[in-house]
Design a protein around this motif. Structure first.
Motif, PDB file in Angstrom:
ATOM      1  N   LEU A 128       0.801  -1.237   0.000  1.00  0.00           N
ATOM      2  CA  LEU A 128       0.000   0.000   0.000  1.00  0.00           C
ATOM      3  C   LEU A 128       0.830   1.281   0.000  1.00  0.00           C
ATOM      4  O   LEU A 128       0.284   2.367   0.173  1.00  0.00           O
ATOM      5  CB  LEU A 128      -1.007   0.023   1.162  1.00  0.00           C
ATOM      6  CG  LEU A 128      -2.161  -0.983   1.083  1.00  0.00           C
ATOM      7  CD1 LEU A 128      -3.162  -0.728   2.224  1.00  0.00           C
ATOM      8  CD2 LEU A 128      -2.894  -0.904  -0.254  1.00  0.00           C
ATOM      9  N   SER A 129       2.129   1.171  -0.197  1.00  0.00           N
ATOM     10  CA  SER A 129       2.918   2.400  -0.357  1.00  0.00           C
ATOM     11  C   SER A 129       2.689   2.932  -1.774  1.00  0.00           C
ATOM     12  O   SER A 129       2.399   2.166  -2.695  1.00  0.00           O
ATOM     13  CB  SER A 129       4.405   2.133  -0.103  1.00  0.00           C
ATOM     14  OG  SER A 129       4.911   1.250  -1.078  1.00  0.00           O
ATOM     15  N   SER A 153      -5.971   9.968   2.280  1.00  0.00           N
ATOM     16  CA  SER A 153      -5.520   8.653   2.747  1.00  0.00           C
ATOM     17  C   SER A 153      -4.005   8.519   2.617  1.00  0.00           C
ATOM     18  O   SER A 153      -3.448   7.454   2.869  1.00  0.00           O
ATOM     19  CB  SER A 153      -6.199   7.542   1.941  1.00  0.00           C
ATOM     20  OG  SER A 153      -7.607   7.634   2.040  1.00  0.00           O
ATOM     21  N   ILE A 154      -3.353   9.592   2.196  1.00  0.00           N
ATOM     22  CA  ILE A 154      -1.904   9.587   1.954  1.00  0.00           C
ATOM     23  C   ILE A 154      -1.280  10.645   2.863  1.00  0.00           C
ATOM     24  O   ILE A 154      -1.800  11.757   2.956  1.00  0.00           O
ATOM     25  CB  ILE A 154      -1.617   9.924   0.465  1.00  0.00           C
ATOM     26  CG1 ILE A 154      -2.401   8.975  -0.462  1.00  0.00           C
ATOM     27  CG2 ILE A 154      -0.129   9.862   0.161  1.00  0.00           C
ATOM     28  CD1 ILE A 154      -2.307   9.336  -1.929  1.00  0.00           C
ATOM     29  N   VAL A 168      -5.490  -1.985  -9.333  1.00  0.00           N
ATOM     30  CA  VAL A 168      -6.810  -1.979  -8.672  1.00  0.00           C
ATOM     31  C   VAL A 168      -6.769  -1.580  -7.197  1.00  0.00           C
ATOM     32  O   VAL A 168      -7.797  -1.238  -6.615  1.00  0.00           O
ATOM     33  CB  VAL A 168      -7.549  -3.343  -8.785  1.00  0.00           C
ATOM     34  CG1 VAL A 168      -7.668  -3.756 -10.241  1.00  0.00           C
ATOM     35  CG2 VAL A 168      -6.884  -4.416  -7.951  1.00  0.00           C
ATOM     36  N   ARG A 169      -5.573  -1.587  -6.599  1.00  0.00           N
ATOM     37  CA  ARG A 169      -5.521  -1.360  -5.143  1.00  0.00           C
ATOM     38  C   ARG A 169      -5.968   0.037  -4.725  1.00  0.00           C
ATOM     39  O   ARG A 169      -5.616   1.035  -5.344  1.00  0.00           O
ATOM     40  CB  ARG A 169      -4.097  -1.551  -4.635  1.00  0.00           C
ATOM     41  CG  ARG A 169      -3.679  -2.984  -4.598  1.00  0.00           C
ATOM     42  CD  ARG A 169      -2.335  -3.134  -3.903  1.00  0.00           C
ATOM     43  NE  ARG A 169      -1.766  -4.406  -4.306  1.00  0.00           N
ATOM     44  CZ  ARG A 169      -0.835  -4.544  -5.239  1.00  0.00           C
ATOM     45  NH1 ARG A 169      -0.306  -3.484  -5.831  1.00  0.00           N
ATOM     46  NH2 ARG A 169      -0.412  -5.735  -5.571  1.00  0.00           N
ATOM     47  N   VAL A 170      -6.724   0.079  -3.633  1.00  0.00           N
ATOM     48  CA  VAL A 170      -7.091   1.340  -2.977  1.00  0.00           C
ATOM     49  C   VAL A 170      -6.673   1.210  -1.516  1.00  0.00           C
ATOM     50  O   VAL A 170      -6.476   0.104  -1.011  1.00  0.00           O
ATOM     51  CB  VAL A 170      -8.613   1.616  -3.054  1.00  0.00           C
ATOM     52  CG1 VAL A 170      -9.040   1.946  -4.471  1.00  0.00           C
ATOM     53  CG2 VAL A 170      -9.416   0.429  -2.516  1.00  0.00           C
ATOM     54  N   ARG A 171      -6.525   2.341  -0.864  1.00  0.00           N
ATOM     55  CA  ARG A 171      -6.241   2.281   0.567  1.00  0.00           C
ATOM     56  C   ARG A 171      -7.555   2.254   1.341  1.00  0.00           C
ATOM     57  O   ARG A 171      -8.492   2.964   0.976  1.00  0.00           O
ATOM     58  CB  ARG A 171      -5.429   3.514   1.009  1.00  0.00           C
ATOM     59  CG  ARG A 171      -3.938   3.367   0.778  1.00  0.00           C
ATOM     60  CD  ARG A 171      -3.154   4.448   1.504  1.00  0.00           C
ATOM     61  NE  ARG A 171      -1.723   4.211   1.357  1.00  0.00           N
ATOM     62  CZ  ARG A 171      -0.777   4.998   1.854  1.00  0.00           C
ATOM     63  NH1 ARG A 171      -1.093   6.084   2.530  1.00  0.00           N
ATOM     64  NH2 ARG A 171       0.506   4.714   1.681  1.00  0.00           N
ATOM     65  N   PRO A 172      -7.643   1.479   2.423  1.00  0.00           N
ATOM     66  CA  PRO A 172      -8.824   1.582   3.269  1.00  0.00           C
ATOM     67  C   PRO A 172      -8.972   3.027   3.767  1.00  0.00           C
ATOM     68  O   PRO A 172      -7.943   3.682   3.976  1.00  0.00           O
ATOM     69  CB  PRO A 172      -8.528   0.634   4.429  1.00  0.00           C
ATOM     70  CG  PRO A 172      -7.424  -0.273   3.947  1.00  0.00           C
ATOM     71  CD  PRO A 172      -6.658   0.522   2.939  1.00  0.00           C
TER      72      PRO A 172
END
Lengths: 327, 327
Positions: free
Chosen positions: A20-21, A52-53, A283-287
């Motif tokens: 998730l970086s 979220s960052i 496709v990844r997103v951060r919660p």
């Protein structure tokens, strides 16, 4: 005053690695692709998962873009945090890089804050940054931030800071609101961007500056085409009907991505990029956001195929896994 | 499992210097004063203007408290930010210092997030912090954060992380909601703190752990008195009527501070501290909050005087300016 940024800008979606970086390599590549389609860059908008960052991560990503040779005059990074301290740090950093402007959320934790409190907030940020190059675009997105930007607030800020307050992004989704700002500040170098390209034609017909829209991440060329026709000098027959056609074409694409069938427009766009670049890492997103389920991904692919959607400026990445799969 | 923190805790108000930087000296002094009244410390709550203070500033303030010899086992700092990265950094820092727990907001930028997304968020934070000493108190404050903590979310988290999920602070202002959580998780080491001391008696009568309340900043002794009577063994006659009396006394004070006549409870409490310590430096708030006007300050002083309010544990500071004046 140097020329202002205009046209279509994408609140750039942020790719993440397995841990998730932020994935700098894919981020730079996506930004280059957008620029190749005449799309400006608004990294760290709502669509970018900006909040979220962390601040440090945001600074590293801007540094990476600049180091990669991407022109800061095509960038309007989001820098508005809840604290003056963090907003000033991110804003000063963007200004030092020579960014065209910054997109600034109001502080969004406390609700029911006063106009005076917001005025002091922005005023304090401007004074602390203390740089004549600063161009702030106020970010009005009441469905998410709840705290909004009012006409009277802009009036007060413009009076004190006619250069620093450069414009706004209106993501209210309410054309009447946009029109009120356009009418109130026309001729004052105050640029109004709509937060959705579905209002682009109306915005341009009323003196607006363009759109900073999520969907510009996946549909930049078509958005630019409508913008360019709006500001162009072409006097072809049936001009209005052609413009409307271009607008309708944009709406069809946006409708798919903004469907409530998907958990969020952000996740749907990342899924589409994964499909069209053949790169499932996207496709990844951060919660707290969640990616599309397998079935949702298939549905999205089918709907995009059905309208003959092609992602402009996208180069495929070789990948061993099938598109649409969750990494 | 070591003994858990209980009783009355203050979301410590944060004093600011003239340049709006956190005032460590006054902060430490105020924390010592609260501790002397048996009041625990919950720095960086909503009342602390936590989200108006950067992560680095928060870390420095905790370091300063610990360096001043203040016992971390009496502290429950707020560490919930919108980004996992920042939440993990603040939480790990608190755990390393041996804090009793952390008070954790859900990520509050995106609204309408799913339970699954929030579950992943907290789950990810717990795994990244990766410390068996971690005790999280989930912070439910829907009027401000909008994003809330649901029964089902707590159920899922408790099942996976029975030690790390230690309890919650319910600032919904809805006793029925608090009662639902108390009933659902009684006997599971899940401690429920109410976000207002106006529910303290009810909370303690139903198995609650105490209160983390704004007003504890100015009325810590009376809050502790009710708490101590609730958990005490004293079997005096008319016990119930005495407890109710203590509760009513708390409500009278809270009513003054939470009046809509003042721009915020936070500003009103800082004003009161300025008055009762004779230290006008205390009135400062960071934008977007605003301090009381001169007239509002006079009104507050008069109302507090009218009920014979005395600020427990407060030592006066010599100051050259009159109390109530804006610095």
């Amino acid at each position: 005053m140097s020329e202002r940024i205009r046209g279509g800008l994408a609140p750039v979606v942020t790719p993440f690695k397995r841990n998730l970086s932020p994935d700098q390599e894919r981020f730079i590549k996506h930004c280059r692709s957008l620029l190749s389609q005449n799309c400006g860059l608004a990294p760290f908008g709502t669509t970018s998962e900006a909040n979220s960052i962390s601040g440090d991560e945001r600074i590293s990503l801007i540094d990476a873009l600049v180091a990669a040779g991407i022109d800061p005059s095509r960038m309007m990074p989001g820098t508005g945090c809840c604290s003056i301290t963090e907003t000033v740090a991110l804003t000063a950093h963007a200004v030092k890089h020579g960014c065209a402007g910054v997109l600034m959320l109001p502080p969004f934790y406390y609700k029911e804050v006063t106009e005076e409190g917001l005025y002091r907030y922005f005023s304090d940020v401007i004074q602390r940054v203390g740089d004549a190059r600063l161009r702030i675009y106020l970010y009005h997105i009441p469905p998410v931030a709840i705290v909004g930007i009012t006409l009277r607030l802009v009036e007060r800020l413009l009076k004190t800071y006619p250069d620093a307050i450069a414009g706004m992004k209106d993501s209210s989704g309410d054309w009447n609101n946009t029109k009120t700002f356009l009418d109130a500040f026309s001729g004052k170098h105050f640029q109004v961007f709509v937060g959705s390209e579905s209002f682009l034609l109306e915005n341009m017909s009323n003196g607006g500056a363009g759109t900073i829209s999520a969907t510009a991440n996946v549909n930049p060329a078509a958005i630019h085409e409508l913008y360019a026709e709006c500001v162009g000098q072409s006097k072809f027959e049936n001009r209005e009907s052609k413009l409307e056609q271009l607008q309708v074409r944009l709406n069809v694409v946006r409708e798919i991505f903004s469907s409530r069938k998907f958990p969020s427009m952000i996740a749907a766009m990342k899924q589409a990029i994964a499909i069209y670049t053949n790169d499932p890492e996207w496709v990844r997103v951060r919660p707290p956001l969640v990616e599309l389920t397998g079935n949702q991904a298939k549905l999205l692919a089918a709907e995009l195929k059905a309208i003959g959607f092609a992602m402009s400026g996208i180069t495929k990445t070789s990948a061993t896994r099938k598109p649409g799969m969750n990494p």
